[in-house]
Design an enzyme around this catalytic site. Sequence first.
Site, PDB file in Angstrom:
ATOM      1  N   ARG A  91       7.778  32.724  11.652  1.00  0.00           N
ATOM      2  CA  ARG A  91       6.407  33.768  11.415  1.00  0.00           C
ATOM      3  C   ARG A  91       6.634  34.998  10.730  1.00  0.00           C
ATOM      4  O   ARG A  91       7.052  35.718  11.509  1.00  0.00           O
ATOM      5  CB  ARG A  91       5.399  33.713  12.447  1.00  0.00           C
ATOM      6  CG  ARG A  91       4.445  34.751  12.319  1.00  0.00           C
ATOM      7  CD  ARG A  91       3.282  34.179  11.398  1.00  0.00           C
ATOM      8  NE  ARG A  91       2.790  32.915  11.995  1.00  0.00           N
ATOM      9  CZ  ARG A  91       1.788  32.027  11.296  1.00  0.00           C
ATOM     10  NH1 ARG A  91       1.412  32.595  10.101  1.00  0.00           N
ATOM     11  NH2 ARG A  91       1.277  31.077  11.953  1.00  0.00           N
ATOM     12  N   GLN A 122       1.287  20.866   7.109  1.00  0.00           N
ATOM     13  CA  GLN A 122       1.071  21.905   6.219  1.00  0.00           C
ATOM     14  C   GLN A 122       2.021  22.754   5.662  1.00  0.00           C
ATOM     15  O   GLN A 122       3.007  22.861   6.359  1.00  0.00           O
ATOM     16  CB  GLN A 122       0.258  22.881   6.994  1.00  0.00           C
ATOM     17  CG  GLN A 122      -0.449  24.301   6.264  1.00  0.00           C
ATOM     18  CD  GLN A 122      -1.493  24.954   6.779  1.00  0.00           C
ATOM     19  OE1 GLN A 122      -2.432  24.459   6.895  1.00  0.00           O
ATOM     20  NE2 GLN A 122      -1.367  25.917   7.079  1.00  0.00           N
ATOM     21  N   ARG A 127      10.451  24.570   4.700  1.00  0.00           N
ATOM     22  CA  ARG A 127      10.641  25.742   5.545  1.00  0.00           C
ATOM     23  C   ARG A 127      11.403  25.088   6.913  1.00  0.00           C
ATOM     24  O   ARG A 127      11.557  26.052   7.801  1.00  0.00           O
ATOM     25  CB  ARG A 127       9.395  26.485   5.810  1.00  0.00           C
ATOM     26  CG  ARG A 127       8.187  25.627   6.241  1.00  0.00           C
ATOM     27  CD  ARG A 127       6.927  26.336   6.398  1.00  0.00           C
ATOM     28  NE  ARG A 127       5.746  25.691   7.010  1.00  0.00           N
ATOM     29  CZ  ARG A 127       4.946  26.354   7.730  1.00  0.00           C
ATOM     30  NH1 ARG A 127       4.828  27.461   7.508  1.00  0.00           N
ATOM     31  NH2 ARG A 127       4.008  25.535   8.068  1.00  0.00           N
ATOM     32  N   HIS A 140       6.269  32.470   0.661  1.00  0.00           N
ATOM     33  CA  HIS A 140       5.049  32.965   1.500  1.00  0.00           C
ATOM     34  C   HIS A 140       5.771  34.377   2.043  1.00  0.00           C
ATOM     35  O   HIS A 140       5.721  34.645   3.236  1.00  0.00           O
ATOM     36  CB  HIS A 140       5.096  31.998   2.808  1.00  0.00           C
ATOM     37  CG  HIS A 140       3.650  32.256   3.464  1.00  0.00           C
ATOM     38  ND1 HIS A 140       3.244  33.334   3.814  1.00  0.00           N
ATOM     39  CD2 HIS A 140       2.687  31.266   3.851  1.00  0.00           C
ATOM     40  CE1 HIS A 140       1.945  33.299   4.595  1.00  0.00           C
ATOM     41  NE2 HIS A 140       1.748  31.809   4.383  1.00  0.00           N
ATOM     42  N   GLU A 157       2.113  36.049  -2.324  1.00  0.00           N
ATOM     43  CA  GLU A 157       2.760  34.957  -2.192  1.00  0.00           C
ATOM     44  C   GLU A 157       2.787  34.324  -3.651  1.00  0.00           C
ATOM     45  O   GLU A 157       1.979  33.602  -4.044  1.00  0.00           O
ATOM     46  CB  GLU A 157       2.083  34.002  -1.215  1.00  0.00           C
ATOM     47  CG  GLU A 157       1.924  34.611   0.088  1.00  0.00           C
ATOM     48  CD  GLU A 157       0.985  33.760   0.882  1.00  0.00           C
ATOM     49  OE1 GLU A 157       0.980  32.534   0.851  1.00  0.00           O
ATOM     50  OE2 GLU A 157       0.343  34.311   1.951  1.00  0.00           O
TER      51      GLU A 157
END
EC number: 5.1.3.15
Length: 284
Positions: free
Chosen positions: A55, A80, A85, A154, A259
């Site tokens: 995060r 998702q 990642r 992101h 992003e």
Amino acid sequence: MGVTETDKSVIINHESGSSAEIYLYGATIVSWKSGGKERLFVSGKAALDGSKAIRGGIPICFPIFGPPPSSPPEYASLAQHGFARNQIWKFEKTVMDRSEGVSLRFTAPLPPTEFQHKYKLAYVVTLSEHQLSTDLHIVNEEESKEFTFQALLHTYLAIPDSSKIKISNVPQGTTYVDKILGGKKVESDGVDIVIDKPIDRVYHKVASQEVHVDDGLGGGYKVRFRGFEDCTIWNPTEETGKKIVDMEDKGWEKYICIEPGYAREFKSLAPGEEFIGQQVITAL
């Protein structure tokens, strides 16, 4: 200058004093220091043990962005933001180590067995005194069929107070999907964006290819992108932020997500074709 490897990350140090740390898990950049300041936000509750996506920092969304599409089946079954990642990447080599910058190349492993597509995915991270460049390279290695994907970086930019920032340089008339409004399509009015309520917008084909962030204290960022055509701007504020389990208390006050990506639709590559999506962040 120099490059230091540990069992979990690679650390770049530039002669100017700037530095960056890239975790092999997800090739996620978890730190970028320039001008004596940390420029990326990572939640104090972020999992750094490989149990889930990190995060904060700069996670890579690939081969989808957001929730999976309804078809085809191998895309519909993805989690998702895809799987890049959550994979363990490999530090391949140092591309450049000079006063102008230090550049490293990382490569992704093969996709999960259920995702039957042949491609090569690489990531080049370049650090200089006031800039961090991130280039995502995708090559279709299929012999006779197209490869389709979405890709997005992101990026969580660290800021002193999200309520004081202004985001600019998104041209008037740029279409965006407003996820707060249930996916409604809206045209940008071109005025500065402020964070006085939750924001989750995917701007399509941003003609300026550069978004500016004024942190309200005389600093900020310029985020330039090439290859990537779209740009998501996201901050959940307290309303949604406090529901994110791996978000530290009041973490939403400490970042803005700018992003760059290819996110409004799927990009198709012909056999042997390469896509390069570049992000260049300048600390002001």
